[in-house]
Structure formats: C-alpha cells, structure tokens
Design a protein around this motif. Sequence first.
Motif, PDB file in Angstrom:
ATOM      1  N   TYR B 118      -9.772  11.338   1.331  1.00 28.07           N
ATOM      2  CA  TYR B 118      -9.584  11.044  -0.108  1.00 28.07           C
ATOM      3  C   TYR B 118     -10.788  10.591  -0.697  1.00 28.07           C
ATOM      4  O   TYR B 118     -10.773  10.284  -1.928  1.00 28.07           O
ATOM      5  N   GLY B 119     -12.018  10.636  -0.184  1.00 29.04           N
ATOM      6  CA  GLY B 119     -13.127  10.063  -0.626  1.00 29.04           C
ATOM      7  C   GLY B 119     -13.242   8.720  -1.186  1.00 29.04           C
ATOM      8  O   GLY B 119     -13.873   8.419  -2.244  1.00 29.04           O
ATOM      9  N   SER B 120     -12.700   7.911  -0.383  1.00 28.94           N
ATOM     10  CA  SER B 120     -12.423   6.517  -0.712  1.00 28.94           C
ATOM     11  C   SER B 120     -13.924   5.619  -0.709  1.00 28.94           C
ATOM     12  O   SER B 120     -13.864   4.554  -0.947  1.00 28.94           O
ATOM     13  N   TYR B 121     -14.915   6.390  -0.302  1.00 20.86           N
ATOM     14  CA  TYR B 121     -16.162   5.737  -0.191  1.00 20.86           C
ATOM     15  C   TYR B 121     -16.940   5.936  -1.293  1.00 20.86           C
ATOM     16  O   TYR B 121     -18.117   5.324  -1.489  1.00 20.86           O
ATOM     17  N   GLY B 230      -7.592  10.773  -6.268  1.00 13.42           N
ATOM     18  CA  GLY B 230      -8.931  10.303  -6.239  1.00 13.42           C
ATOM     19  C   GLY B 230      -9.326   9.769  -7.779  1.00 13.42           C
ATOM     20  O   GLY B 230     -10.569   9.571  -8.153  1.00 13.42           O
ATOM     21  N   LEU B 231      -8.212   9.841  -8.414  1.00 14.60           N
ATOM     22  CA  LEU B 231      -8.638   9.696  -9.995  1.00 14.60           C
ATOM     23  C   LEU B 231      -8.664   8.119 -10.230  1.00 14.60           C
ATOM     24  O   LEU B 231      -8.063   7.383  -9.320  1.00 14.60           O
ATOM     25  N   ARG B 335     -13.380  13.160  -5.859  1.00 18.04           N
ATOM     26  CA  ARG B 335     -13.054  12.208  -4.513  1.00 18.04           C
ATOM     27  C   ARG B 335     -12.417  12.893  -3.449  1.00 18.04           C
ATOM     28  O   ARG B 335     -12.757  13.158  -2.331  1.00 18.04           O
ATOM     29  N   SER B 336     -11.022  13.238  -4.093  1.00 22.67           N
ATOM     30  CA  SER B 336     -10.132  13.818  -3.148  1.00 22.67           C
ATOM     31  C   SER B 336     -10.370  15.231  -2.529  1.00 22.67           C
ATOM     32  O   SER B 336     -10.554  16.021  -3.185  1.00 22.67           O
ATOM     33  N   THR B 337     -10.146  15.519  -0.999  1.00 23.52           N
ATOM     34  CA  THR B 337     -10.266  16.614  -0.627  1.00 23.52           C
ATOM     35  C   THR B 337      -9.125  17.669  -0.933  1.00 23.52           C
ATOM     36  O   THR B 337      -9.332  18.714  -0.922  1.00 23.52           O
ATOM     37  N   LYS B 338      -8.012  16.781  -1.328  1.00 26.25           N
ATOM     38  CA  LYS B 338      -6.846  17.781  -2.082  1.00 26.25           C
ATOM     39  C   LYS B 338      -7.460  18.873  -2.961  1.00 26.25           C
ATOM     40  O   LYS B 338      -6.815  19.812  -2.925  1.00 26.25           O
ATOM     41  N   THR B 396     -16.605  24.536  -6.156  1.00 25.69           N
ATOM     42  CA  THR B 396     -15.889  24.595  -7.500  1.00 25.69           C
ATOM     43  C   THR B 396     -14.530  23.804  -7.297  1.00 25.69           C
ATOM     44  O   THR B 396     -13.770  24.507  -6.740  1.00 25.69           O
ATOM     45  N   PRO B 397     -14.333  22.739  -7.578  1.00 26.19           N
ATOM     46  CA  PRO B 397     -13.058  21.814  -7.052  1.00 26.19           C
ATOM     47  C   PRO B 397     -12.103  22.386  -7.960  1.00 26.19           C
ATOM     48  O   PRO B 397     -12.480  23.065  -8.916  1.00 26.19           O
ATOM     49  N   LYS B 398     -10.971  22.150  -7.347  1.00 28.03           N
ATOM     50  CA  LYS B 398      -9.667  23.034  -8.172  1.00 28.03           C
ATOM     51  C   LYS B 398      -9.357  22.041  -9.297  1.00 28.03           C
ATOM     52  O   LYS B 398      -9.987  20.695  -9.623  1.00 28.03           O
TER      53      LYS B 398
END
Lengths: 288, 432
Positions: B118-121, B230-231, B335-338, B396-398
Amino acid sequence: MIKTSLRAASVALAVVLALAPLPVMGAGGEHIVIDKQQWPFAGFRGQFNAGQLQRGFQVYQENCSSCHGLKRLAFRNLVQPGGPEFPEDSVKSLAAGWPNKITDGPNDKGKMFERPAKLSDPILGPHKNEAEARDAFNGALPPDFSVIAKARGIEPTAPWYTHIFLMMRDIATGYQEGGPDYIYALLTGYKNAPKDFNLSDGMNYNAAFPGHQIAMVPPLAKDNFVKYQDGKGSLEQNAKDVAAFLAWAADPSLNERKRIGWQVMLYLLVTTVLLFLAKKRIWSRIKH
Amino acid sequence: MSNHVSTYKPQSRMAKWWDDRLPIARLMHDSFVDFPTPRNLNYLWTFGGILSFCLVAQIVTGLVLAMHYQPSGADAFNSVERIRRDVNFGWMIRNFHAVGASMFFVAVYIHIFRGLYYGSYKAPREILWILGVLIFLAMMATAFMGYALPWGQMSFWGVTVITNLFSSLDGVVPGVGTAIVTWLWGGFSVSGATLNRFFSLHYLLPFVIMGLVILHVWALHVAGQNNPTGLDLKHKSDSVPMAPFAVMKDAVGLFAFLIVFAWFVFFLPDYLGHADNYIEANPLVTPPHIVPEWYFLPFYAILRAIPSKLGGVLAMFGAIAVLFFVPWLDTSRVRSTKYRPIYRWFFWLFVISCLALGYLGAKPADGIYVFWARVFTFYYFAHFLIVMPIVGLIETPKQLPRSITEDVLGPGKQTGGGMGIPAGAAAAPEKR
C-alpha cells in the motif's frame, strides 16, 4: 498379527525404496524414507497410554539401560500423572535396586561414597562419564536417552512443489512424532548389508540410520526380544513401546499440554466469535 | 495526527490536577481513543496491534524464563530442560517464548509486506518506515541471540557460522575481521563467554525495540495511518475515532492471530524449531546441515548464493539495508498498489521470490539450489533497484477515488469536503 505383518511389510518396502537408489546416488545425497507410525499420543487429541509406557520402560530397563542413561528423568517421574504411572512403592524398590548407584558426599570423613538411588535421584546409565563410556564401546558413545525422541526427526523427502501442502497437512494435524517414527524405524531397521555395501569393521548395517553404518549392535531381534508380563512380545511391539516411552521421557508434560491446549483453543474461538459480533455491531453504525 | 485538536476533558478534580501538570491521560486519549483512523482500513492493519502484543508477551515470558535460566556453557542446556520438566508450567512459558519469536516474525513479515503493497513508506511516512526497518533489524539481532541461549547444537553452530561472517572483513583490511570475531566471541572460539554476553544483550535489546516502537507509533500519529486507497485524510468523514471502531477490529484480529499462536504453543511447540537443538552443544561435532531459524532463511539463501564470502555477507546485509532507501527508490505518484496495474505483478513476483529464497535457504547449497538462489537473489535486489524506480515512471495509475469516503460509499456520495458537515460516525453514531 495382521497389523504386525503389514507393518513389517511396509518397513521392508521402505527399506527397498531406500536402498533402490543407493548405487546411483551414493551415500551423500541419498534420502532415507522413514514411515510414519500410528501413535496413541499423536496429533492434537493424542495422549500417552500408561500401559504402553510401562511396557516401554520394561524394554528400556531390560535392554537399553545397560548402555544408555536417562539422566534428566528422576525415578519420581515414573510415578507422576501423564507418565507410566507405576505405583510409588514399586518405583521406590526399583530405585533402591537400580544397578547404577548415586555418587554422594563428601561424608564426615571428606570422602565421596556411593548409595542406592531414591525417588528424587536421576535414572543413571552405567558409565560415570563420557570417557568411560567411549572406552567401553570402542570409541563410540551411547547417547543419553532423556531427549533423544525430540533430538531425532524425519527429513522431508517430498519434491518441492508438494512441500507446502505437506507442511500445511502436518500443521493442521499437529504432527510432531518424527522422533518416535525414526526410533521405530531404527530398531526395526537392522538388515543384512547389500553385497556392494562397504561396511567398516565393528559397524552394523541399518536401513534407517544416516549413512547406514551404526556402531550399536542390534538391541532387539526377531528371536531375541523382551517378553512382557503376559508372556507376549515381538521385535516390532518392543520397538514401538520403547519409542513411545522415549517420546514420553522427552516430553513428560504432553498430556497436560494437550488437555490445557483444548481449553485455551475453545476459549479463544468463542472469544474471537464474540469479538467479531461486537465489531460488526459497532461498525454497523457507519457504512463501510 | 499533528493537526488533530484534543477532545480530552478531565472528568474529576484529580484528573484536572494531573492534566495541568502531566497530561498523560490526555496523551493516551488523543493517541488511542479519539485518534482519527481511516474508515476503510482492512484486517492487514491489525498487525501493528498484534506486534505490540507480541513484544509485550515476549518480554513477560522472557522475564520469567530468565528467573530460571542459567547462562553458562555448562548449565544452559540443563537449565532449559529443567524449565521444561520441573518448573511449574515451565513447559508452557518456554513454548510460548520460543513459538512467540516465530509468531513475532510471521506478524512482522505480514506488516512489512502490507506496507510495501500500500506504499506506506512514501512521503510523509519515510521516518516511520525507517524506524520500522530499525525495529526489524533489532528484532533479528534479538532473535539470533535468543536462539543461542538453549545451547543446543544448532544454537552453537548457528552462532559459529554467523559470527564467523565478520572474518570476511579480513579481505578488506587484513586482521580486522579476525579481531572483530574474537571481540564478539570474548575469546578465540564460541564458548560460555559468548553465551553469557548474548544473554546480556538478549535481555537488553527488547527494551531498545520498545523505545523504537514508541518512536514508530509517535511518527505514525504525526503522519497519520495510510489506508488501502493510499489517499490522505481530507474530510472528517474519511475517518472514524480509533475507539471503539479500530480498537474493536484490532481485538478481532489479535484473537484470530492468537488461535494460530496457541495452536503452535500447545500442539506443535517444536515444529518451528530444529531437532538438533535438543542435542547439547558440542564443539567437536558439526551437524550435517547448519540452518538458521525459518525467519532467517531468505537472508541465509542470499548469503550462500554469492560465490565470494565477503560478497555474500555484503549481499545479506544489503538485502536489509536496501529497505532503508525504499521511500526514495519508489518513483510512483500514487501510494497504493491497488491502483498500479503494472507494479502489482512485480509485487507478487517479489513475494514469490522471498518465499522461494526461504525454501532454498533450508536446502543444501549445491547444484540446482544454488542456481535458483542466484536467480531469486537477483530479483530481490532488482525489484528495489530497477523495478521500483522504472515502473513508477512509466506506469499510468488507474483512476483514484476522489476521497476515502467516496471509495467506501461510492462516487458522488462525498460528504461535504470539510464544509463542517460532521461525519456521522465521529459525531453522533446513535443518530444514524
């Protein structure tokens, strides 16, 4: 009887399977297949059977104890619940008559002396120390048996893609009996060495032992086994009972552990369900 | 969070008196009761609480074990057997501590992979992440020294192999490696002196971890929790107060985890250990395969994958050191891999690599095993050093939801963008 012969057949099969790849793979990378046995104390519901532990102790006393000690156990352990549960009086006289005396002292004269064992004393083997044992056995050391069932196990031989499933199965069924499985396989594993096998002097061939060369002479044989009080017995039955006894010696709290374990599991399961319901109720206040 | 206004109101004169002098109740209230937690957290976010439990449980059981344990070469093995056999419920405390170490690592690995997914870093949580890596390092040191204490064959030879790694520094400056190893051992071989100092440090380090955890939680409460989208928290409706919402969910997660924990403690206490550690340490007999505890296996595989000793040591420590730089290696805008269609495949490839390295670490270092260990070691580093920077730039992120609230309730259900319309949950749950 059928069970016994089936077991013998399966051991024989295991031996065949274990030996088949020998010429190809050599001694180093070879896997020895050890069969899993049925144990009353196996899995998450298993408990020790006092009768089996008593028979196993008899095998230990009449056979193993002439070389192997059991120094982390005291005679009192043979009385306690969850073990062989011998009557206290008979264990007292057993301790008093145990051939390997306790060295005590110093006495009023400053001298060490030997005295018969009491309930609180350890079950000693015949040798005072490692050097004496090695001297008596041509340099080999008969190990102490107190934790031997925990110190032995089965190496997984399955191919890598089945590994994770077998691991999950062992975890789900609570499999921890690799030690006794190995001991049983070892005691029933004395065979004639294959023709092309290079057996060193003074060593014996054993199908289950890593490298197949073991210093211990066969402690039990088809025609030389310990007879129980009812006059019966067999090599396989002896091997099984003594393996069970050693499993208890290495893990004397097993009965209590599994009994408490069930209560803990039940408590945790019920609490988790209740907490989950409470959580659902609280979160129902908002959309999520 | 840093901009969160305290809602603590002292209920008694005594509480008021304390609050004017040492507002510790206010700190606890603001940090663990009224603290705003994202309303969309899933069960992976319960592992922080689970890890706190693990740390406390290890300290408490360890404290009791230390009352009965003898840290000397001659008595250590005997004293552990005495604990198992003669100390009241010693078997339970000892199993709890030994299994607890494994469970601690199960939880920490889930926690770390959750953070990676989830890109928490990513900013503003870099310090939070780095503190986490430091905790992980301290945990590894503690576990390694703890495994030495039963003084069985694997304890002894594990210590021998790992401490000996420092002798590879002789290749850099002759003599330095040997000097460090002698200093670590407290002599010219692994001995009772080594065991004694390991016991001392094993007792010290958990309190260092405790201190780091306090900083970790502090940093968390400044930046606020990340969440599956990730928001950032933008509106009041994006969050719910920690108590009772997140606390209750943490409790469910913890107890579900304890079911697995107890299963191992009571039914499989020795499953995660090695049979050879029931043989007393013997410097004259080397076990055929020396393997570390399961949670070190991936790093052990990396160590042995590199043909040179110094190179292997550097790779092994590098495998952890690289984690410190993750916040800056990841170039993604989200952030989020989702919401990352390309990176997500690489994430799972990374998970598979770590599991494969774990499997290979338990196997002898020869033949085909070494080949695969090298392949997965390559990917382990490539993931951080090549995939993370490059995929972040080209991907390109969703489409992201506009807010956490929209993600939960569906598009268009935005509750008033910080316009003063209170979120039902936080303000008046009973009126909903």
